[in-house]
Design a protein around this motif. Structure first.
Motif, PDB file in Angstrom:
ATOM      1  N   GLN A  60      21.873 -33.275   0.558  1.00 18.99           N
ATOM      2  CA  GLN A  60      22.073 -32.520  -0.679  1.00 18.99           C
ATOM      3  C   GLN A  60      23.521 -32.635  -1.136  1.00 18.99           C
ATOM      4  O   GLN A  60      23.801 -32.863  -2.308  1.00 18.99           O
ATOM      5  CB  GLN A  60      21.706 -31.046  -0.478  1.00 18.99           C
ATOM      6  CG  GLN A  60      21.879 -30.194  -1.707  1.00 18.99           C
ATOM      7  CD  GLN A  60      20.856 -30.513  -2.774  1.00 18.99           C
ATOM      8  OE1 GLN A  60      19.685 -30.281  -2.594  1.00 18.99           O
ATOM      9  NE2 GLN A  60      21.311 -31.054  -3.887  1.00 18.99           N
ATOM     10  N   THR A 112      26.452 -34.524 -10.107  1.00 17.98           N
ATOM     11  CA  THR A 112      25.606 -33.588 -10.831  1.00 17.98           C
ATOM     12  C   THR A 112      25.083 -32.536  -9.859  1.00 17.98           C
ATOM     13  O   THR A 112      24.806 -32.834  -8.705  1.00 17.98           O
ATOM     14  CB  THR A 112      24.421 -34.280 -11.540  1.00 17.98           C
ATOM     15  OG1 THR A 112      23.668 -33.290 -12.233  1.00 17.98           O
ATOM     16  CG2 THR A 112      23.516 -35.009 -10.574  1.00 17.98           C
ATOM     17  N   GLU A 158      22.469 -30.625 -10.938  1.00 19.42           N
ATOM     18  CA  GLU A 158      21.229 -30.259 -11.606  1.00 19.42           C
ATOM     19  C   GLU A 158      20.207 -29.804 -10.564  1.00 19.42           C
ATOM     20  O   GLU A 158      20.016 -30.442  -9.531  1.00 19.42           O
ATOM     21  CB  GLU A 158      20.675 -31.466 -12.367  1.00 19.42           C
ATOM     22  CG  GLU A 158      19.493 -31.130 -13.235  1.00 19.42           C
ATOM     23  CD  GLU A 158      19.046 -32.331 -14.054  1.00 19.42           C
ATOM     24  OE1 GLU A 158      17.840 -32.415 -14.305  1.00 19.42           O
ATOM     25  OE2 GLU A 158      19.895 -33.151 -14.408  1.00 19.42           O
ATOM     26  N   GLY A 159      19.595 -28.673 -10.844  1.00 22.71           N
ATOM     27  CA  GLY A 159      18.598 -28.138  -9.927  1.00 22.71           C
ATOM     28  C   GLY A 159      19.167 -27.241  -8.841  1.00 22.71           C
ATOM     29  O   GLY A 159      18.430 -26.705  -8.022  1.00 22.71           O
ATOM     30  N   ILE A 160      20.476 -27.076  -8.807  1.00 21.26           N
ATOM     31  CA  ILE A 160      21.116 -26.204  -7.822  1.00 21.26           C
ATOM     32  C   ILE A 160      21.309 -24.826  -8.451  1.00 21.26           C
ATOM     33  O   ILE A 160      21.898 -24.704  -9.516  1.00 21.26           O
ATOM     34  CB  ILE A 160      22.494 -26.757  -7.389  1.00 21.26           C
ATOM     35  CG1 ILE A 160      22.363 -28.154  -6.788  1.00 21.26           C
ATOM     36  CG2 ILE A 160      23.197 -25.806  -6.425  1.00 21.26           C
ATOM     37  CD1 ILE A 160      21.589 -28.210  -5.508  1.00 21.26           C
ATOM     38  N   ALA A 161      20.817 -23.790  -7.794  1.00 18.87           N
ATOM     39  CA  ALA A 161      21.008 -22.416  -8.258  1.00 18.87           C
ATOM     40  C   ALA A 161      22.168 -21.810  -7.468  1.00 18.87           C
ATOM     41  O   ALA A 161      22.026 -21.492  -6.282  1.00 18.87           O
ATOM     42  CB  ALA A 161      19.744 -21.603  -8.062  1.00 18.87           C
ATOM     43  N   SER A 174      21.676 -18.534  -5.487  1.00 17.94           N
ATOM     44  CA  SER A 174      21.029 -18.643  -4.173  1.00 17.94           C
ATOM     45  C   SER A 174      22.034 -19.042  -3.107  1.00 17.94           C
ATOM     46  O   SER A 174      22.085 -18.438  -2.026  1.00 17.94           O
ATOM     47  CB  SER A 174      19.905 -19.673  -4.216  1.00 17.94           C
ATOM     48  OG  SER A 174      18.858 -19.244  -5.040  1.00 17.94           O
ATOM     49  N   GLY A 184      28.597 -27.450  -6.798  1.00 20.29           N
ATOM     50  CA  GLY A 184      27.897 -26.789  -7.895  1.00 20.29           C
ATOM     51  C   GLY A 184      28.839 -26.316  -8.980  1.00 20.29           C
ATOM     52  O   GLY A 184      28.558 -26.464 -10.178  1.00 20.29           O
ATOM     53  N   ALA A 208      26.299 -26.482 -11.894  1.00 18.27           N
ATOM     54  CA  ALA A 208      25.073 -25.812 -11.438  1.00 18.27           C
ATOM     55  C   ALA A 208      24.872 -24.530 -12.216  1.00 18.27           C
ATOM     56  O   ALA A 208      25.821 -23.906 -12.680  1.00 18.27           O
ATOM     57  CB  ALA A 208      25.164 -25.512  -9.927  1.00 18.27           C
ATOM     58  N   LYS A 209      23.627 -24.140 -12.338  1.00 18.64           N
ATOM     59  CA  LYS A 209      23.293 -22.894 -13.036  1.00 18.64           C
ATOM     60  C   LYS A 209      23.335 -21.715 -12.075  1.00 18.64           C
ATOM     61  O   LYS A 209      23.146 -21.866 -10.881  1.00 18.64           O
ATOM     62  CB  LYS A 209      21.897 -23.020 -13.635  1.00 18.64           C
ATOM     63  CG  LYS A 209      21.730 -24.217 -14.553  1.00 18.64           C
ATOM     64  CD  LYS A 209      21.194 -23.798 -15.875  1.00 18.64           C
ATOM     65  CE  LYS A 209      20.870 -24.924 -16.810  1.00 18.64           C
ATOM     66  NZ  LYS A 209      21.834 -25.832 -17.190  1.00 18.64           N
TER      67      LYS A 209
END
Length: 111
Positions: free
Chosen positions: A45, A54, A56-59, A62, A103, A108-109
């Motif tokens: 990861q 990127t 992308e897809g990492i919160a 969390s 992130g 990251a979002k």
């Protein structure tokens, strides 16, 4: 020898006998291996985040949450001198920090 010294000597001898009898179990050894291997599964990861630049897809929420609980577990391991917990949680601390930094760097979002 005084009664106090005799009792102290007996307790010391009992403690040594107990330690000699306690043989590490296979599961104890296996736990140390898992404590290193399981967090290492996060390395791909990290590679993707930094190689592809990127997140992308990492919160992030969390991963920050995991980090908070990791710090609590690490504190527990240190307080109770549990080496396997210290190794396991320190490994997670390092790798999760990498994911969080990546992130933040690569968008990251927080959701």
């Amino acid at each position: 020898m005084s009664k106090y010294h005799r009792l102290k000597h007996q307790k010391t001898r009992r403690a040594l006998v107990v330690k000699k009898q306690a043989k590490p179990l296979f599961v104890d050894r296996l736990t140390y291996i898992v404590a290193l291997v399981e967090p290492a599964i996060t390395i791909p990861q990290l590679y993707l985040i930094f190689h592809d630049k990127t997140a992308e897809g990492i919160a992030l929420s969390s991963w920050v949450g995991y980090q908070v609980f990791t710090l609590i577990w690490l504190w527990y391991g240190i307080a109770h001198k549990e080496k396997v917990i210290i190794v396991y949680q320190f490994s997670w601390l390092v790798l999760q920090t990498g994911v969080i930094i990546g992130g933040l760097m690569y968008g990251a979002k927080w959701a």
